[in-house]
Enzyme design. Structure first.
Site, PDB file in Angstrom:
ATOM      1  N   GLU A 457       0.832  -1.223   0.000  1.00 53.07           N
ATOM      2  CA  GLU A 457       0.000   0.000   0.000  1.00 53.07           C
ATOM      3  C   GLU A 457       0.859   1.262   0.000  1.00 53.07           C
ATOM      4  O   GLU A 457       0.530   2.237   0.676  1.00 53.07           O
ATOM      5  CB  GLU A 457      -0.936   0.020   1.221  1.00 53.07           C
ATOM      6  CG  GLU A 457      -2.015  -1.024   1.209  1.00 53.07           C
ATOM      7  CD  GLU A 457      -2.983  -0.858   0.068  1.00 53.07           C
ATOM      8  OE1 GLU A 457      -3.060   0.240  -0.510  1.00 53.07           O
ATOM      9  OE2 GLU A 457      -3.640  -1.847  -0.285  1.00 53.07           O
TER      10      GLU A 457
HETATM   11  C1  LIG Z   1       2.239  -9.651   0.710  1.00 55.78           C
HETATM   12  C2  LIG Z   1       1.999  -8.576  -0.296  1.00 55.78           C
HETATM   13  C3  LIG Z   1       0.716  -8.274  -0.678  1.00 55.78           C
HETATM   14  C4  LIG Z   1       0.483  -7.314  -1.668  1.00 55.78           C
HETATM   15  N1  LIG Z   1      -0.785  -7.103  -2.135  1.00 55.78           N
HETATM   16  C5  LIG Z   1      -0.973  -6.338  -3.226  1.00 55.78           C
HETATM   17  C6  LIG Z   1      -2.249  -6.248  -3.848  1.00 55.78           C
HETATM   18  O1  LIG Z   1      -3.231  -6.839  -3.402  1.00 55.78           O
HETATM   19  N2  LIG Z   1      -2.367  -5.512  -4.978  1.00 55.78           N
HETATM   20  C7  LIG Z   1      -1.313  -4.860  -5.514  1.00 55.78           C
HETATM   21  O2  LIG Z   1      -1.485  -4.219  -6.543  1.00 55.78           O
HETATM   22  N3  LIG Z   1      -0.082  -4.915  -4.964  1.00 55.78           N
HETATM   23  C8  LIG Z   1       0.105  -5.641  -3.832  1.00 55.78           C
HETATM   24  N4  LIG Z   1       1.353  -5.724  -3.262  1.00 55.78           N
HETATM   25  C9  LIG Z   1       2.451  -5.022  -3.885  1.00 55.78           C
HETATM   26  C10 LIG Z   1       2.986  -3.900  -3.054  1.00 55.78           C
HETATM   27  O3  LIG Z   1       2.105  -2.821  -3.069  1.00 55.78           O
HETATM   28  C11 LIG Z   1       4.377  -3.576  -3.595  1.00 55.78           C
HETATM   29  O4  LIG Z   1       5.232  -4.617  -3.175  1.00 55.78           O
HETATM   30  C12 LIG Z   1       4.879  -2.232  -3.141  1.00 55.78           C
HETATM   31  O5  LIG Z   1       4.133  -1.214  -3.744  1.00 55.78           O
HETATM   32  C13 LIG Z   1       6.357  -2.031  -3.485  1.00 55.78           C
HETATM   33  O6  LIG Z   1       6.629  -2.358  -4.805  1.00 55.78           O
HETATM   34  P1  LIG Z   1       7.856  -3.331  -5.141  1.00 55.78           P
HETATM   35  O7  LIG Z   1       7.672  -4.573  -4.357  1.00 55.78           O
HETATM   36  O8  LIG Z   1       7.945  -3.452  -6.610  1.00 55.78           O
HETATM   37  O9  LIG Z   1       9.108  -2.588  -4.560  1.00 55.78           O
HETATM   38  P2  LIG Z   1       9.912  -1.387  -5.254  1.00 55.78           P
HETATM   39  O10 LIG Z   1       8.963  -0.396  -5.802  1.00 55.78           O
HETATM   40  O11 LIG Z   1      10.917  -1.980  -6.164  1.00 55.78           O
HETATM   41  O12 LIG Z   1      10.629  -0.738  -3.991  1.00 55.78           O
HETATM   42  C14 LIG Z   1      11.780  -1.324  -3.381  1.00 55.78           C
HETATM   43  C15 LIG Z   1      12.357  -0.345  -2.371  1.00 55.78           C
HETATM   44  O13 LIG Z   1      12.759   0.842  -3.053  1.00 55.78           O
HETATM   45  C16 LIG Z   1      12.131   1.985  -2.507  1.00 55.78           C
HETATM   46  N5  LIG Z   1      11.759   2.912  -3.573  1.00 55.78           N
HETATM   47  C17 LIG Z   1      11.133   2.637  -4.731  1.00 55.78           C
HETATM   48  N6  LIG Z   1      10.934   3.748  -5.428  1.00 55.78           N
HETATM   49  C18 LIG Z   1      11.431   4.756  -4.715  1.00 55.78           C
HETATM   50  C19 LIG Z   1      11.512   6.166  -4.896  1.00 55.78           C
HETATM   51  N7  LIG Z   1      10.996   6.760  -5.958  1.00 55.78           N
HETATM   52  N8  LIG Z   1      12.097   6.901  -3.931  1.00 55.78           N
HETATM   53  C20 LIG Z   1      12.587   6.333  -2.813  1.00 55.78           C
HETATM   54  N9  LIG Z   1      12.544   5.019  -2.598  1.00 55.78           N
HETATM   55  C21 LIG Z   1      11.963   4.231  -3.526  1.00 55.78           C
HETATM   56  C22 LIG Z   1      10.879   1.471  -1.815  1.00 55.78           C
HETATM   57  O14 LIG Z   1      10.480   2.334  -0.761  1.00 55.78           O
HETATM   58  C23 LIG Z   1      11.335   0.113  -1.315  1.00 55.78           C
HETATM   59  O15 LIG Z   1      11.963   0.238  -0.067  1.00 55.78           O
HETATM   60  C24 LIG Z   1       1.577  -6.638  -2.234  1.00 55.78           C
HETATM   61  C25 LIG Z   1       2.880  -6.917  -1.797  1.00 55.78           C
HETATM   62  C26 LIG Z   1       3.103  -7.874  -0.863  1.00 55.78           C
HETATM   63  C27 LIG Z   1       4.524  -8.183  -0.453  1.00 55.78           C
END
Ligand SMILES: Cc1cc2nc3c(=O)[nH]c(=O)nc-3n(C[C@H](O)[C@H](O)[C@H](O)COP(=O)(O)OP(=O)(O)OC[C@H]3O[C@@H](n4cnc5c(N)ncnc54)[C@H](O)[C@@H]3O)c2cc1C
Length: 605
Positions: A457
């Site tokens: 989220e």
């Molecule tokens: C158990 C679980 C349930 C989930 N459920 C859903 C769901 O129902 N529907 C859905 O759509 N998604 C869902 N998600 C996805 C979740 O919202 C994403 O994992 C989250 O938004 C982060 O995206 P990412 O995993 O690609 O990490 P990334 O975006 O790759 O981020 C990795 C790290 O880099 C940092 N980062 C990234 N961009 C920036 C920036 N611009 N500036 C500073 N720091 C940055 C982040 O803060 C993080 O610490 C779920 C995830 C999990 C693990």
């Protein structure tokens, strides 16, 4: 927890005053208490006993179907039976027209009992609520109604393997579906292709259908996707196709599970990679998953935020309740286990019987910290839920202010409990000593389940960017000003009480430091400089906000002198002595625009 919940709802927030509003006139303290009673009972009987089982018997996928333990089906059936899926909705569509704050309070029992099980229901309600707000009457009648009754469950499909935090990089596409585009009564019909990652509740057989709300880009006339968030639209993509009466046609849509994710925690909740339009099925004889546009093309992200903002309060609430579960478990343990003897000026007397853990100052420190985090977090989530009520049913300046406050507090209500109620879970493990590190006690699971909340989220870092980059500066900082006025109103009231005057002064100083740090962060107008310390800024903002709520709670205790009031005032005093001073250190980095994170060379890390 029940006594704290009731204290916060009735004595602190004065929820009774909401009941004069036309939408809630049928409710009374008795009906609210009855809802809380029911939810507490169902959560105790149908959720809590199975929280460990759904953790160990993870969902599994046989290549075609997702399997869940029977108890998951039973728990969710009981939840649907309770009517809570439509708790805040209109009577006409089967709702109870409960205030959002009461809905949040009632749902807290389920989160505490099993956040993994409760997640299926909460997502479904949020999905259906979005369609009530932005769908057509037929979309509401077909999709929302069947979700509110528990016949179908819902998901939110935003993330993709290559696009998590950065939704502008979505590549799932939705192309108009030939003649079906205009003629389908369920809405403009599209063919959706792409992959969605991490979809909670993405596949299961708990219900006969799953309503996916999918963000996808509609290509321009040249067939290309627009860069950025422009062109992101929202589509309803049911797992099984349905007709305009809500009957299943028997035909599978082309949305297919690619696999389940094997998670650290929240294992009782299935989480899937979903492939759309890869050709396993050809619904209505065509290629691509069939999806129905919600609202206007290109407005998808705005509509999705309707669901995400609600989901963010819900994430905060879930984090709080996991913290509460750990707090109660460690409190019980600390009362029962004996270990060590008192250290007196004469040294330790081994002949004395050992003390119970709760008699050691350091264990009390960890208990009081947990109490301050989880009860402070509960106050924060209920306060934000009350703002939602004001927004929906309040009028004039009050509703306008509530909208602004909610904007600025949304990153806080999502992130503060995610960080500090996770810390509470860590302290609960610590109090259990080695036993806390085993799977024989529940506290390790609470920590694992809670660890998600800083990630999904909108990650912690993304919430911080939203707060410092947007929320506190938008409209010349109006929302932040409104929050500051609310804080100062409590300060003024507390100044008149000798027992609270010192804390009032400390809070006023903390607020002032926050204002100055905000200005200093933005003094050069360079986002790179200001936002390098967005996370410490958010931590300080959160701690100042929760310090305010604690002071306000102490005010609500009035002249009461019972255990509840004494407990609340002790937690407040702990927060001011041990937690609020941390804000000063965080803000020092913000105000000086410390650039170490930009200056450090990649090779030095
Ligand atoms: C158990 C679980 C349930 C989930 N459920 C859903 C769901 O129902 N529907 C859905 O759509 N998604 C869902 N998600 C996805 C979740 O919202 C994403 O994992 C989250 O938004 C982060 O995206 P990412 O995993 O690609 O990490 P990334 O975006 O790759 O981020 C990795 C790290 O880099 C940092 N980062 C990234 N961009 C920036 C920036 N611009 N500036 C500073 N720091 C940055 C982040 O803060 C993080 O610490 C779920 C995830 C999990 C693990």
């Amino acid at each position: 927890m029940r006594s704290t919940l009731e204290f916060l709802l009735f004595d602190w927030l004065g929820i009774d005053s909401l009941l004069d509003r036309p939408r809630f006139v049928e409710h009374s303290r008795e009906t609210i208490t009855a809802v809380l009673d029911t939810c507490e009972r169902v959560a105790r009987e149908k959720f809590a006993p199975f929280n460990r089982q759904v953790d160990t018997e993870e969902p599994w996928w046989d290549g075609e179907r997702v399997h869940l333990p029977r108890v998951t089906h039973d728990a969710l059936a009981a939840y649907a039976e309770s009517g809570m899926l439509a708790a805040a909705q209109d009577y006409e569509i089967g709702g109870m027209q409960l205030p959002c704050a009461v809905e949040m309070a009632a749902n807290a029992f389920f989160s505490k009992a099993s956040v993994a099980l409760a997640g299926y229901a909460f997502l479904t309600t949020a999905n259906a609520n979005l369609l009530v707000a932005h769908g057509t009457p037929l979309q509401r009648a077909v999709f929302s109604k069947n979700e509110f009754s528990g016949r179908w469950f819902g998901t939110m499909c935003l993330s993709e393997p290559q696009a998590g935090s950065s939704l502008s990089d979505l590549i799932t596409r939705a192309a108009p579906d030939g003649s079906g585009f205009q003629s389908d009564p369920l809405g403009p019909r599209y063919r959706v292709t792409g992959n969605k990652m991490w979809i909670s509740g993405g596949d299961h057989e708990l219900t006969e259908n799953i309503v996916h709300l999918v963000l996808a880009k509609i290509p321009g006339a040249d067939g290309k996707l627009l860069p950025g968030t422009r062109g992101i639209s929202l589509l309803i993509v049911p797992k099984w196709l349905v007709d305009e009466h809500g009957a299943l046609t028997g035909e599978r849509n082309d949305v297919v599970t690619g696999g389940l994710n094997h998670k650290l925690g929240l294992r009782g909740h299935s989480n899937a990679l979903l492939n759309f339009g890869e050709g396993k099925f050809t619904p209505d004889g065509g290629a691509g998953a069939i999806g129905y546009l919600v609202g206007k093309a290109g407005e998808g992200l705005r509509y999705m935020f309707h669901m995400m903002n609600e989901a963010r309060i819900s994430v905060g609430s879930g984090a709080v309740m996991l913290g509460f579960a750990g707090y109660e478990a460690s409190l019980k343990y600390a009362r029962e286990r004996a270990q060590g003897r008192p250290i007196t000026s004469a040294g330790k007397d081994a002949a004395q019987p050992p003390l119970r853990l709760i008699e050691h100052a350091d264990v009390r420190r960890m208990l009081l910290a947990q109490k301050a985090y989880v009860e402070g977090g509960l106050a924060l989530t209920l306060y934000c839920a009350l703002l939602v009520d004001d927004l929906r049913t309040g009028t004039g300046e009050q509703a306008r202010q509530s909208k602004m406050l909610l904007e600025v507090l949304t990153p806080i209500v999502k992130s503060w409990p995610s960080e500090w109620c996770l810390e509470a879970n860590s302290l609960a493990i610590q109090i259990h000593g080695g036993y806390g590190y085993t799977r024989d006690f529940p506290v390790e699971q609470y920590w694992r389940d809670n660890r998600l909340n800083m990630i999904h989220e909108g990650t912690h870092g993304i919430q911080a960017l939203d707060l410092l980059g947007r929320k506190v500066v938008m409209n010349d900082g109006k929302a932040f000003t409104v929050l500051g006025e609310r804080i100062m109103a409590s300060v003024e009231r507390a100044q008149r009480k000798p027992s609270l005057a010192l804390h009032a002064a400390e809070l006023a100083t903390a607020l002032q430091a926050l204002v100055i740090a905000t200005q200093s962060a933005w003094a050069t107008g360079q986002p790179e400089e200001a936002l390098a310390n967005a996370t410490p800024y958010m931590q300080a903002f959160g701690h100042t906000t929760v310090a305010w709520l604690w002071l306000d709670i102490a005010l609500a205790c009035g002249e009461r002198d019972d255990d509840i009031a004494r407990g609340k005032c002790s937690a407040m005093r702990y927060f001011y002595a041990y937690e609020l001073p941390k804000a000063g250190a965080w803000l020092a980095a913000v105000a000086s625009r410390n650039q170490i994170f930009h200056e450090i060379h990649e090779g030095w890390l």
